[in-house]
Design a protein around this motif. Structure first.
Motif, PDB file in Angstrom:
ATOM      1  N   LEU A  47       0.714  -1.245   0.036  1.00 25.67           N
ATOM      2  CA  LEU A  47      -0.096   0.020  -0.049  1.00 25.67           C
ATOM      3  C   LEU A  47       1.031   1.054   0.079  1.00 25.67           C
ATOM      4  O   LEU A  47       1.968   1.183   0.633  1.00 25.67           O
ATOM      5  N   VAL A  48       0.295   2.272  -0.675  1.00 19.20           N
ATOM      6  CA  VAL A  48       0.987   3.687  -0.645  1.00 19.20           C
ATOM      7  C   VAL A  48       0.605   4.261   0.850  1.00 19.20           C
ATOM      8  O   VAL A  48      -0.485   4.205   1.193  1.00 19.20           O
ATOM      9  N   LYS A  49       1.737   4.602   1.636  1.00 22.75           N
ATOM     10  CA  LYS A  49       1.620   5.228   2.820  1.00 22.75           C
ATOM     11  C   LYS A  49       1.307   6.645   2.754  1.00 22.75           C
ATOM     12  O   LYS A  49       2.197   7.280   2.030  1.00 22.75           O
ATOM     13  N   PRO A  50       0.437   7.089   3.629  1.00 24.79           N
ATOM     14  CA  PRO A  50       0.170   8.533   3.654  1.00 24.79           C
ATOM     15  C   PRO A  50       1.409   9.248   4.231  1.00 24.79           C
ATOM     16  O   PRO A  50       2.131   8.674   4.680  1.00 24.79           O
ATOM     17  N   ALA A  51       1.600  10.457   3.938  1.00 31.82           N
ATOM     18  CA  ALA A  51       2.849  11.325   4.345  1.00 31.82           C
ATOM     19  C   ALA A  51       2.707  11.335   6.070  1.00 31.82           C
ATOM     20  O   ALA A  51       3.734  11.408   6.396  1.00 31.82           O
ATOM     21  N   ILE A  52       1.465  11.415   6.395  1.00 40.40           N
ATOM     22  CA  ILE A  52       1.339  11.400   8.105  1.00 40.40           C
ATOM     23  C   ILE A  52       1.662  10.078   8.555  1.00 40.40           C
ATOM     24  O   ILE A  52       1.518   9.943   9.842  1.00 40.40           O
ATOM     25  N   TYR A  53       1.905   8.895   8.112  1.00 43.86           N
ATOM     26  CA  TYR A  53       1.995   7.785   8.584  1.00 43.86           C
ATOM     27  C   TYR A  53       3.200   7.622   9.504  1.00 43.86           C
ATOM     28  O   TYR A  53       4.356   7.748   8.987  1.00 43.86           O
ATOM     29  N   THR A 157      -8.325   7.815  12.227  1.00 48.91           N
ATOM     30  CA  THR A 157      -9.193   8.163  11.272  1.00 48.91           C
ATOM     31  C   THR A 157      -8.897   8.815  10.083  1.00 48.91           C
ATOM     32  O   THR A 157      -9.224   8.395   8.941  1.00 48.91           O
ATOM     33  N   LEU A 158      -8.374  10.000  10.355  1.00 49.16           N
ATOM     34  CA  LEU A 158      -7.582  10.592   9.079  1.00 49.16           C
ATOM     35  C   LEU A 158      -6.634   9.678   8.532  1.00 49.16           C
ATOM     36  O   LEU A 158      -6.531   9.607   7.039  1.00 49.16           O
ATOM     37  N   LEU A 159      -5.883   9.039   9.065  1.00 44.48           N
ATOM     38  CA  LEU A 159      -4.904   8.126   8.323  1.00 44.48           C
ATOM     39  C   LEU A 159      -5.498   7.111   7.674  1.00 44.48           C
ATOM     40  O   LEU A 159      -5.242   6.868   6.565  1.00 44.48           O
ATOM     41  N   ASN A 160      -6.611   6.406   8.083  1.00 43.60           N
ATOM     42  CA  ASN A 160      -7.418   5.330   7.517  1.00 43.60           C
ATOM     43  C   ASN A 160      -8.142   5.969   6.333  1.00 43.60           C
ATOM     44  O   ASN A 160      -8.020   5.443   5.110  1.00 43.60           O
ATOM     45  N   TYR A 161      -8.439   7.155   6.137  1.00 47.57           N
ATOM     46  CA  TYR A 161      -9.068   7.884   5.067  1.00 47.57           C
ATOM     47  C   TYR A 161      -8.043   8.145   4.260  1.00 47.57           C
ATOM     48  O   TYR A 161      -8.437   7.959   2.713  1.00 47.57           O
ATOM     49  N   ARG A 162      -6.815   8.629   4.622  1.00 45.59           N
ATOM     50  CA  ARG A 162      -5.718   8.717   3.697  1.00 45.59           C
ATOM     51  C   ARG A 162      -5.194   7.437   2.789  1.00 45.59           C
ATOM     52  O   ARG A 162      -4.823   7.440   1.756  1.00 45.59           O
ATOM     53  N   PHE A 163      -5.389   6.194   3.445  1.00 46.53           N
ATOM     54  CA  PHE A 163      -5.005   5.033   2.988  1.00 46.53           C
ATOM     55  C   PHE A 163      -6.039   4.813   1.764  1.00 46.53           C
ATOM     56  O   PHE A 163      -5.663   4.396   0.854  1.00 46.53           O
ATOM     57  N   VAL A 164      -7.403   4.979   2.054  1.00 46.79           N
ATOM     58  CA  VAL A 164      -8.297   4.945   1.095  1.00 46.79           C
ATOM     59  C   VAL A 164      -8.175   5.490  -0.046  1.00 46.79           C
ATOM     60  O   VAL A 164      -8.345   5.253  -1.213  1.00 46.79           O
ATOM     61  N   VAL A 165      -8.031   7.027   0.223  1.00 47.28           N
ATOM     62  CA  VAL A 165      -7.827   7.886  -1.038  1.00 47.28           C
ATOM     63  C   VAL A 165      -6.454   7.257  -1.734  1.00 47.28           C
ATOM     64  O   VAL A 165      -6.529   7.538  -3.019  1.00 47.28           O
ATOM     65  N   LEU A 166      -5.483   7.042  -1.062  1.00 51.48           N
ATOM     66  CA  LEU A 166      -4.261   6.800  -1.934  1.00 51.48           C
ATOM     67  C   LEU A 166      -3.966   5.340  -2.707  1.00 51.48           C
ATOM     68  O   LEU A 166      -3.240   5.303  -3.513  1.00 51.48           O
ATOM     69  N   ASN A 167      -4.844   4.477  -2.294  1.00 48.86           N
ATOM     70  CA  ASN A 167      -5.018   3.139  -2.541  1.00 48.86           C
ATOM     71  C   ASN A 167      -6.368   2.806  -3.288  1.00 48.86           C
ATOM     72  O   ASN A 167      -6.513   1.766  -3.635  1.00 48.86           O
TER      73      ASN A 167
END
Length: 167
Positions: A47-53, A157-167
Motif C-alpha cells: 500500500l501507498v503510505k500517507p505522508a502522515i504515517y 481515522t484521518l490516517l485510514n481515510y488517507r489510505f483509502v484515498v491513496l489506494n
C-alpha cells in the motif's frame, strides 16, 4: 473491600491489583487483533503510505500507553460501584466502543477492507464522545484519561481515510 466499597480518594493494595488486572485485560484484548493479523503482510507493505504515517514502532508504544490509560479509567469508574446506573451506562458505552476498536484491525488488515475499516473507526470515534461524557458523570479523572485515546482515534481515522484515498 470491594470496588463498590472503595472510597474515591483511598487506594490500597487490592486496588493496585485491580487496576493492574484491568490494565492487563484491556491491553490483551486491545492488542490481540494486531497479533493475529496486523500490518506484517505483503498486502499492507504494497500500500501507498500517507505522508502522515508514523514510524511503525510508534503504534505499539502509543496503543500500549492508551490501553493502559483505558484500564485505569475503567478502574476509576468501576470502583464507584457497578450497581450505580451511571457506572453501568459508562461501562456499557466503554464496552460498545471497545468492540469497534477491536474490530478495526481485522477489518483493515485481515479482511483488507480499508473503506469498511474507515466506517468502523468513524463509529468508534463517534462512540467515544458519549463514553467520555458518561465517564465524566462518574469520575472526571477517568474521563480525562480517555481524551488522548479520542485524539489518537481521530488521527487514526484521518490516517485510514488517507489510505483509502491513496489506494
Amino acid at each position: 473491600m470491594s470496588l463498590a466499597d472503595a472510597a474515591p480518594d483511598s487506594f490500597d493494595r487490592r486496588d493496585l491489583l485491580r487496576v493492574f488486572g484491568l490494565i492487563v485485560v484491556v491491553n490483551l484484548l486491545g492488542g490481540l487483533p494486531a497479533v493475529l493479523g496486523g500490518p506484517d503482510s505483503a498486502w499492507f507493505d504494497a500500500l501507498v503510505k500517507p505522508a502522515i504515517y508514523p514510524p511503525t514502532w510508534a503504534f505499539g508504544v502509543v496503543w500500549t500507553l492508551l490501553f493502559t490509560l483505558l484500564g485505569v479509567a475503567v478502574f476509576l469508574v468501576a470502583r464507584e460501584g457497578v450497581g450505580d446506573r451511571r457506572v453501568q451506562v459508562a461501562l456499557g458505552l466503554f464496552a460498545l466502543q471497545f468492540v469497534f476498536n477491536i474490530a478495526w484491525t481485522p477489518t483493515f488488515f485481515t479482511l483488507q477492507l480499508p473503506l469498511v475499516a474507515l466506517g468502523v473507526i468513524a463509529v468508534l470515534a463517534v462512540l467515544l464522545v458519549p463514553t467520555i461524557w458518561a465517564f465524566d458523570r462518574v469520575d472526571r479523572r477517568a474521563a480525562a484519561l480517555l481524551v488522548p485515546y479520542l485524539a489518537w482515534v481521530l488521527f487514526a481515522t484521518l490516517l485510514n481515510y488517507r489510505f483509502v484515498v491513496l489506494n
